[in-house]
Design a protein around this motif. Structure first.
Motif, PDB file in Angstrom:
ATOM      1  N   TRP A   1       5.970   5.668  -8.352  1.00 50.23           N
ATOM      2  CA  TRP A   1       5.417   5.651  -9.709  1.00 50.23           C
ATOM      3  C   TRP A   1       6.279   6.470 -10.659  1.00 50.23           C
ATOM      4  O   TRP A   1       6.338   6.175 -11.857  1.00 50.23           O
ATOM      5  N   GLY A   2       6.941   7.500 -10.147  1.00 50.69           N
ATOM      6  CA  GLY A   2       7.893   8.225 -10.980  1.00 50.69           C
ATOM      7  C   GLY A   2       9.059   7.348 -11.398  1.00 50.69           C
ATOM      8  O   GLY A   2       9.523   7.413 -12.547  1.00 50.69           O
ATOM      9  N   VAL A   3       9.534   6.526 -10.468  1.00 51.10           N
ATOM     10  CA  VAL A   3      10.623   5.590 -10.788  1.00 51.10           C
ATOM     11  C   VAL A   3      10.154   4.551 -11.812  1.00 51.10           C
ATOM     12  O   VAL A   3      10.887   4.207 -12.747  1.00 51.10           O
ATOM     13  N   VAL A   4       8.912   4.063 -11.646  1.00 47.00           N
ATOM     14  CA  VAL A   4       8.370   3.093 -12.606  1.00 47.00           C
ATOM     15  C   VAL A   4       8.297   3.699 -14.005  1.00 47.00           C
ATOM     16  O   VAL A   4       8.711   3.076 -14.996  1.00 47.00           O
ATOM     17  N   ALA A   5       7.777   4.924 -14.094  1.00 43.63           N
ATOM     18  CA  ALA A   5       7.671   5.588 -15.397  1.00 43.63           C
ATOM     19  C   ALA A   5       9.047   5.818 -16.010  1.00 43.63           C
ATOM     20  O   ALA A   5       9.249   5.606 -17.216  1.00 43.63           O
TER      21      ALA A   5
ATOM     22  N   THR B   1       0.835  -1.206   0.000  1.00 41.41           N
ATOM     23  CA  THR B   1       0.000   0.000   0.000  1.00 41.41           C
ATOM     24  C   THR B   1       0.865   1.249   0.000  1.00 41.41           C
ATOM     25  O   THR B   1       0.581   2.222  -0.715  1.00 41.41           O
ATOM     26  N   LYS B   2       1.930   1.214   0.797  1.00 39.65           N
ATOM     27  CA  LYS B   2       2.835   2.363   0.859  1.00 39.65           C
ATOM     28  C   LYS B   2       3.486   2.618  -0.501  1.00 39.65           C
ATOM     29  O   LYS B   2       3.605   3.770  -0.946  1.00 39.65           O
ATOM     30  N   ALA B   3       3.894   1.543  -1.176  1.00 36.12           N
ATOM     31  CA  ALA B   3       4.561   1.715  -2.468  1.00 36.12           C
ATOM     32  C   ALA B   3       3.584   2.173  -3.549  1.00 36.12           C
ATOM     33  O   ALA B   3       3.874   3.104  -4.309  1.00 36.12           O
ATOM     34  N   LEU B   4       2.405   1.548  -3.604  1.00 43.33           N
ATOM     35  CA  LEU B   4       1.460   1.846  -4.670  1.00 43.33           C
ATOM     36  C   LEU B   4       0.790   3.204  -4.517  1.00 43.33           C
ATOM     37  O   LEU B   4       0.176   3.696  -5.477  1.00 43.33           O
TER      38      LEU B   4
ATOM     39  N   PRO C   1      17.959  11.065  -7.253  1.00 41.35           N
ATOM     40  CA  PRO C   1      16.586  10.616  -7.523  1.00 41.35           C
ATOM     41  C   PRO C   1      16.232  10.564  -9.007  1.00 41.35           C
ATOM     42  O   PRO C   1      15.482   9.683  -9.431  1.00 41.35           O
ATOM     43  N   VAL C   2      16.764  11.485  -9.814  1.00 42.70           N
ATOM     44  CA  VAL C   2      16.421  11.492 -11.247  1.00 42.70           C
ATOM     45  C   VAL C   2      17.093  10.351 -11.995  1.00 42.70           C
ATOM     46  O   VAL C   2      16.745  10.088 -13.153  1.00 42.70           O
ATOM     47  N   TYR C   3      18.041   9.662 -11.371  1.00 46.12           N
ATOM     48  CA  TYR C   3      18.728   8.542 -12.021  1.00 46.12           C
ATOM     49  C   TYR C   3      18.368   7.202 -11.376  1.00 46.12           C
ATOM     50  O   TYR C   3      19.013   6.196 -11.637  1.00 46.12           O
TER      51      TYR C   3
END
Length: 325
Positions: A95-99, A86-89, A274-276
């Protein structure tokens, strides 16, 4: 004498195989299947020990709340249920990392496959000695460990002593002295993507070059006689024949690139900003960098679930090719 009309002879029914022969064939097939499973058993046991058990432990850990105290004392972590998921989703950062991982995978795989196909087509047109030299050079690139290749690219793009900055700075009107390639995320991801594509082209080019040997020369020559251009021959003859192989190597590239870890980790000296971050580095950072072991395990499980569709597609293609063969 009178002619007597005789009825036309009907064809005799096809002889049916004897029951004993059918049973004998069936028993032989069953015996071969048992032998195959028996020979595969040691490998299956090793895979179960190396892959299945760690995966089970990771899934179990994702439903717990493992903290540093439980890790040191060896106590059983408290049960947390679906809290980690729940915390991750519900986390926008996740979700930014997933994208970011998905976009990188699509871009890098597309460039790799197109360049690999281009190199493979070139290899079929050059002299045999040049082709041999190209294959040897690409084998050296392919055999180079990812960490070593990443370190080499890190030296090339170094802001103080990198050869890339030195060469670009020699262009009149361009000032690239002490330029940092990773301040701008677009430039940084361009370096990472270049490294991944450079390392992936040998596998793609050599595999597709081998596949091109299965394209009948007679079809290409006939198309040329009929007035077809090189692009028309490629689109109508070569690519349809290569489609199964292209599907497999593309799927494998997706699996490998989606799990990107070594390249961006090494290029950012073990501390990717974070951007990488990709899913692999993000789960590792959360688990071991911030001691959130269960949260990192949950992210890893989600990553595996995201890849299951790609892996199922790959396995399905392998079975389809096996049925054709």
């Amino acid at each position: 004498m009178y002619a007597v009309d005789t009825p036309p002879r009907t064809s005799d029914p096809a002889p049916q195989p004897a029951p004993k022969k059918v049973n004998r064939v069936r028993r032989r097939s069953q015996r071969e299947a048992r032998t195959a499973w028996l020979l595969s058993l040691p490998t299956l046991l090793i895979l179960a020990g190396l892959l299945a058990y760690p995966l089970y432990r990771m899934i179990l850990l994702s439903f717990q709340n493992m903290r540093l105290r439980e890790l040191i004392t060896g106590l059983t972590p408290p049960w947390a249920g679906f809290d980690q998921y729940t915390k991750a989703l519900t986390d926008s950062v996740f979700w930014g990392v997933v994208a970011r991982t998905a976009v990188f995978t699509v871009v890098s795989v597309t460039i790799s496959v197109l360049l690999g196909l281009g190199v493979a087509l070139l290899m079929r047109r050059v002299h045999s000695k040049v082709r041999l030299f190209m294959m040897i050079a690409m084998m050296f690139v392919w055999a180079l460990p990812a960490l070593v290749a990443a370190q080499a690219f890190r030296w090339i793009t170094d802001s103080d002593f990198g050869i890339l900055n030195y060469l670009i700075d020699k262009i009149p009107g361009v000032d690239f002295a002490n330029h940092s390639w990773f301040v701008n995320p677009w430039e940084g991801w361009a370096v990472i993507t270049t490294l991944v594509v450079w390392a992936g082209i040998p596998f793609l080019a050599i595999s597709l070059s081998a596949g091109l040997t299965q394209v009948p020369k007679e079809l290409l020559e006939a198309a040329t006689v009929d007035g077809a251009s090189a692009w028309q021959s490629l689109r109508s003859i070569t690519l349809p024949i290569l489609k199964p192989l292209l599907t497999i190597v593309t799927t494998l590239s997706v699996i490998w690139n989606f799990g990107l870890f070594t390249q961006n980790w090494a290029l950012r000296d073990g501390h990717p900003e974070p951007v990488y971050q990709t899913l692999a580095t993000y789960s590792y950072t959360q688990a071991f960098g911030q001691s959130r072991y269960s949260y990192g395990s949950a992210i890893s499980v989600i990553t595996v679930l995201l890849m299951l569709g790609v892996m199922a597609f790959y396995i399905r293609q392998m079975f389809k090719i096996g049925e054709v063969d």
